[in-house]
Design an enzyme around this catalytic site. Structure first.
Site, PDB file in Angstrom:
ATOM      1  N   ARG A  62       2.266   1.409  -7.757  1.00 40.66           N
ATOM      2  CA  ARG A  62       2.569   2.831  -7.520  1.00 40.66           C
ATOM      3  C   ARG A  62       3.747   3.013  -6.564  1.00 40.66           C
ATOM      4  NH1 ARG A  62      -0.787   7.213  -4.446  1.00 40.66           N
ATOM      5  NH2 ARG A  62      -0.131   9.140  -5.472  1.00 40.66           N
ATOM      6  N   HIS A  66       6.888   5.417  -7.315  1.00 45.12           N
ATOM      7  CA  HIS A  66       7.287   6.515  -6.425  1.00 45.12           C
ATOM      8  C   HIS A  66       8.665   6.266  -5.831  1.00 45.12           C
ATOM      9  CE1 HIS A  66       3.393   8.958  -5.738  1.00 45.12           C
ATOM     10  NE2 HIS A  66       3.398   8.430  -6.935  1.00 45.12           N
ATOM     11  N   VAL A  70      12.349   8.960  -7.002  1.00 45.48           N
ATOM     12  CA  VAL A  70      13.037   9.757  -5.978  1.00 45.48           C
ATOM     13  C   VAL A  70      14.278   8.976  -5.523  1.00 45.48           C
ATOM     14  CG1 VAL A  70      12.771  10.999  -3.791  1.00 45.48           C
ATOM     15  CG2 VAL A  70      10.769  10.614  -5.245  1.00 45.48           C
ATOM     16  N   ASP A  74      15.670   2.497  -4.996  1.00 51.85           N
ATOM     17  CA  ASP A  74      16.548   2.094  -3.889  1.00 51.85           C
ATOM     18  C   ASP A  74      15.743   1.835  -2.612  1.00 51.85           C
ATOM     19  OD1 ASP A  74      15.727   4.613  -3.193  1.00 51.85           O
ATOM     20  OD2 ASP A  74      17.690   5.281  -2.471  1.00 51.85           O
ATOM     21  N   GLU A  88      10.410  10.160   2.732  1.00 50.78           N
ATOM     22  CA  GLU A  88       9.587  10.247   1.519  1.00 50.78           C
ATOM     23  C   GLU A  88       8.137   9.865   1.766  1.00 50.78           C
ATOM     24  OE1 GLU A  88      11.251   7.968  -1.757  1.00 50.78           O
ATOM     25  OE2 GLU A  88      13.244   8.754  -1.320  1.00 50.78           O
ATOM     26  N   ASN A  94       2.829  11.383  -1.213  1.00 46.36           N
ATOM     27  CA  ASN A  94       2.936   9.972  -0.818  1.00 46.36           C
ATOM     28  C   ASN A  94       1.964   9.581   0.298  1.00 46.36           C
ATOM     29  OD1 ASN A  94       4.822   9.192  -2.667  1.00 46.36           O
ATOM     30  ND2 ASN A  94       6.592   9.632  -1.350  1.00 46.36           N
ATOM     31  N   PRO A 162       5.768  13.661 -10.166  1.00 51.12           N
ATOM     32  CA  PRO A 162       4.948  14.497 -11.058  1.00 51.12           C
ATOM     33  C   PRO A 162       3.604  14.845 -10.411  1.00 51.12           C
ATOM     34  CG  PRO A 162       5.050  12.216 -11.842  1.00 51.12           C
ATOM     35  CD  PRO A 162       5.956  12.301 -10.662  1.00 51.12           C
ATOM     36  N   HIS A 192      -2.625   3.834 -14.975  1.00 51.59           N
ATOM     37  CA  HIS A 192      -3.868   4.333 -14.366  1.00 51.59           C
ATOM     38  C   HIS A 192      -5.085   3.522 -14.807  1.00 51.59           C
ATOM     39  CE1 HIS A 192      -1.933   8.496 -13.315  1.00 51.59           C
ATOM     40  NE2 HIS A 192      -1.532   7.511 -12.539  1.00 51.59           N
ATOM     41  N   THR A 193      -4.842   2.403 -15.462  1.00 51.08           N
ATOM     42  CA  THR A 193      -5.901   1.401 -15.671  1.00 51.08           C
ATOM     43  C   THR A 193      -6.211   0.700 -14.339  1.00 51.08           C
ATOM     44  OG1 THR A 193      -6.480  -0.641 -16.828  1.00 51.08           O
ATOM     45  CG2 THR A 193      -4.175  -0.373 -16.338  1.00 51.08           C
ATOM     46  N   ASP A 244     -10.115   3.994 -13.665  1.00 51.28           N
ATOM     47  CA  ASP A 244     -10.543   3.360 -14.916  1.00 51.28           C
ATOM     48  C   ASP A 244     -11.883   2.687 -14.599  1.00 51.28           C
ATOM     49  OD1 ASP A 244     -10.833   1.961 -17.259  1.00 51.28           O
ATOM     50  OD2 ASP A 244      -9.059   0.710 -16.987  1.00 51.28           O
ATOM     51  N   SER A 247     -13.233  -1.225 -14.656  1.00 59.11           N
ATOM     52  CA  SER A 247     -12.211  -2.292 -14.667  1.00 59.11           C
ATOM     53  C   SER A 247     -10.944  -1.858 -13.925  1.00 59.11           C
ATOM     54  CB  SER A 247     -11.880  -2.734 -16.099  1.00 59.11           C
ATOM     55  OG  SER A 247     -11.068  -1.792 -16.748  1.00 59.11           O
ATOM     56  N   ASP A 252      -5.674  -3.446 -18.319  1.00 61.42           N
ATOM     57  CA  ASP A 252      -6.115  -3.565 -19.713  1.00 61.42           C
ATOM     58  C   ASP A 252      -5.953  -2.210 -20.407  1.00 61.42           C
ATOM     59  OD1 ASP A 252      -8.170  -1.997 -18.739  1.00 61.42           O
ATOM     60  OD2 ASP A 252      -9.618  -3.646 -18.624  1.00 61.42           O
TER      61      ASP A 252
HETATM   62  C1  HEM Z   1       2.502  10.774 -15.476  1.00 56.72           C
HETATM   63  C2  HEM Z   1       2.582  11.227 -14.278  1.00 56.72           C
HETATM   64  C3  HEM Z   1       1.726  10.715 -13.161  1.00 56.72           C
HETATM   65  C4  HEM Z   1       0.953  11.470 -12.341  1.00 56.72           C
HETATM   66  C5  HEM Z   1       0.799  12.968 -12.357  1.00 56.72           C
HETATM   67  C6  HEM Z   1       0.289  10.560 -11.433  1.00 56.72           C
HETATM   68  C7  HEM Z   1      -0.557  10.954 -10.418  1.00 56.72           C
HETATM   69  C8  HEM Z   1      -1.325  10.086  -9.653  1.00 56.72           C
HETATM   70  C9  HEM Z   1      -2.277  10.489  -8.648  1.00 56.72           C
HETATM   71  C10 HEM Z   1      -2.571  11.932  -8.242  1.00 56.72           C
HETATM   72  C11 HEM Z   1      -2.860   9.375  -8.154  1.00 56.72           C
HETATM   73  C12 HEM Z   1      -3.987   9.289  -7.120  1.00 56.72           C
HETATM   74  C13 HEM Z   1      -3.520   9.403  -5.713  1.00 56.72           C
HETATM   75  C14 HEM Z   1      -4.715   9.463  -4.793  1.00 56.72           C
HETATM   76  O1  HEM Z   1      -5.442  10.448  -4.887  1.00 56.72           O
HETATM   77  O2  HEM Z   1      -4.934   8.520  -4.010  1.00 56.72           O
HETATM   78  C15 HEM Z   1      -2.264   8.250  -8.845  1.00 56.72           C
HETATM   79  C16 HEM Z   1      -2.607   6.950  -8.630  1.00 56.72           C
HETATM   80  C17 HEM Z   1      -1.962   5.894  -9.215  1.00 56.72           C
HETATM   81  N1  HEM Z   1      -0.867   5.960 -10.045  1.00 56.72           N
HETATM   82 FE1  HEM Z   1      -0.154   7.607 -10.936  1.00 56.72          FE
HETATM   83  N2  HEM Z   1       0.677   9.283 -11.723  1.00 56.72           N
HETATM   84  C18 HEM Z   1       1.550   9.324 -12.774  1.00 56.72           C
HETATM   85  C19 HEM Z   1       2.210   8.255 -13.322  1.00 56.72           C
HETATM   86  C20 HEM Z   1       2.115   6.967 -12.871  1.00 56.72           C
HETATM   87  C21 HEM Z   1       2.995   5.890 -13.240  1.00 56.72           C
HETATM   88  C22 HEM Z   1       4.211   6.046 -14.138  1.00 56.72           C
HETATM   89  C23 HEM Z   1       2.558   4.771 -12.591  1.00 56.72           C
HETATM   90  C24 HEM Z   1       3.129   3.380 -12.590  1.00 56.72           C
HETATM   91  C25 HEM Z   1       3.926   2.904 -13.513  1.00 56.72           C
HETATM   92  C26 HEM Z   1       1.382   5.149 -11.833  1.00 56.72           C
HETATM   93  C27 HEM Z   1       0.605   4.306 -11.104  1.00 56.72           C
HETATM   94  C28 HEM Z   1      -0.494   4.679 -10.352  1.00 56.72           C
HETATM   95  C29 HEM Z   1      -1.404   3.743  -9.734  1.00 56.72           C
HETATM   96  C30 HEM Z   1      -1.376   2.233  -9.898  1.00 56.72           C
HETATM   97  C31 HEM Z   1      -2.318   4.507  -9.006  1.00 56.72           C
HETATM   98  C32 HEM Z   1      -3.479   3.983  -8.142  1.00 56.72           C
HETATM   99  C33 HEM Z   1      -3.002   3.752  -6.721  1.00 56.72           C
HETATM  100  C34 HEM Z   1      -4.086   3.266  -5.752  1.00 56.72           C
HETATM  101  O3  HEM Z   1      -5.019   2.580  -6.161  1.00 56.72           O
HETATM  102  O4  HEM Z   1      -3.972   3.570  -4.545  1.00 56.72           O
HETATM  103  N3  HEM Z   1       1.177   6.495 -11.999  1.00 56.72           N
HETATM  104  N4  HEM Z   1      -1.334   8.711  -9.733  1.00 56.72           N
END
Ligand code: HEM
Length: 326
Positions: A62, A66, A70, A74, A88, A94, A162, A192-193, A244, A247, A252
């Site tokens: 993540r 992020h 933005v 970089d 940021e 963030n 987003p 989000h897996t 997810d 898992s 996956d």
């Molecule tokens: C499509 C738009 C996306 C939105 C709206 C979004 C939004 C979010 C939000 C709200 C969280 C939870 C934050 C929290 O409450 O702690 C999250 C977690 C996460 N996002 Fe996304 N995300 C998006 C796309 C992506 C992309 C493109 C990736 C990576 C390529 C990604 C990877 C992750 C990961 C791995 C987590 C878990 C982080 C953790 O375990 O602390 N997300 N995302």
């Protein structure tokens, strides 16, 4: 040498139509003379980090996302705020980022082996790829040569990342502004897996959703009840839920099975069922018969994301410490 780079550029642009001129300057062999073991050093540290805390794979992925959304990839997400500048990493979306100390740890190892050579932006890119490999996901070769920015703005992060409440038109627009398309959106959402989310990221789907519905009708009602038992109110900031379930430490295709059953955690996940093309993709991958295809697609979209608005050549700098400009 310079003329050969100039000659090769149009070829690269022809082969990879989405590639910007700056991204076309990234190459796998960038550090082959100056820091030939960079990837081995990162991998060794990442094995230790993920071995000790497998739940860090998601946060490290993540961080790269992020960063790239933005000001491009970089490493601006890593810079600390200073007096007079909120960076940021202190922007609202963030606040839940993790993994900064792991980046510092890997950077220290790299600096010991190859001082002033490897950028923090490249480091984040390699660490994100390795996080996925170590979570049993795909491997892809990373191109290198990104430089580090010196500017980091919380305001920009709040505006450009987003939101979890995003629908397809809004998400498409944000992704398009980074040179990423609808396919990248549905494929990269598969990230989000991995990982967990805090209650406020989805609680508005559970409580007082709208004047007509108490809970989001796009969310499976049984699943909504389960979530309510964990996330007691919109102000519950401490509770974490697996995105997810079952898992969340493994890369996956089960995310797509949850989404296809209306059990995606965020509105942005649920939105993937509202567009014909993204719905088809979710349902295809959800069958479990096309895992290899998803792994290939994910690798391709990650490479595209890693190319967003990169600094190269004499732009930016190679930071000595990832949290402060030189
Ligand atoms: C499509 C738009 C996306 C939105 C709206 C979004 C939004 C979010 C939000 C709200 C969280 C939870 C934050 C929290 O409450 O702690 C999250 C977690 C996460 N996002 Fe996304 N995300 C998006 C796309 C992506 C992309 C493109 C990736 C990576 C390529 C990604 C990877 C992750 C990961 C791995 C987590 C878990 C982080 C953790 O375990 O602390 N997300 N995302």
């Amino acid at each position: 040498m310079r003329s050969s780079v100039v000659l090769l550029l149009p070829v690269a642009l022809l082969l990879f139509p989405g590639t910007t001129p700056a991204a076309a300057q990234l190459v796998e062999s960038f550090y082959s003379n100056t820091c030939p073991n960079v990837e081995a050093i990162v991998r060794e540290e990442m094995e230790k980090i993920i071995g000790a805390a497998p739940s860090l794979a998601g946060p490290l992925l993540r961080l790269h996302f992020h960063d790239c959304f933005v000001r491009g990839c970089d490493a601006s997400v890593l810079l600390n705020s200073t007096e007079g500048n909120l960076a940021e990493r202190d922007a609202k979306p963030n606040k839940s980022l993790r993994g900064f100390s792991s980046v510092d740890r890997v950077k220290a190892k790299i600096e010991a082996a190859c001082p002033n050579t490897v950028s923090c932006a490249d480091l984040l890119t390699i660490m994100a790829r390795d996080a996925i490999v170590l979570a049993k996901g795909p491997f892809w070769p990373v191109t290198l040569g990104r430089r580090d920015g010196t500017v980091s703005s919380a305001f920009e992060a709040a505006n450009e990342l987003p939101p979890s409440s995003g629908d397809i038109p809004q998400l498409t627009k944000i992704f398009a502004s980074k040179g990423l398309d609808l396919r990248d959106l549905v494929v990269l959402s598969g990230a989000h897996t991995l990982g967990t989310a805090h209650c406020p990221s989805y609680a508005d789907r559970l409580y007082n959703f709208s004047s007509s519905y108490a809970a989001d009708p796009m969310l499976d009602s049984e699943y909504a009840e389960k979530l309510k038992m964990r996330c007691k109110s919109v102000d519950d900031k401490a509770m974490l839920s697996e995105m997810d379930p079952g898992s969340y430490k493994t890369f996956d295709t089960s995310y797509y099975r949850h989404v296809s059953k209306r059990r995606g955690l965020f509105q942005s996940d649920a939105a993937l069922l509202t567009d014909a093309a993204t719905r088809d993709y979710v349902q295809r991958i959800a069958t479990g018969k096309f895992d290899d295809e998803f792994f290939r697609d994910f690798s391709e979209s990650m490479i595209k994301m890693g190319n967003v608005a990169v600094l190269t050549g004499a732009e930016g700098e190679i930071r000595k410490k990832c949290y402060v400009p030189n």
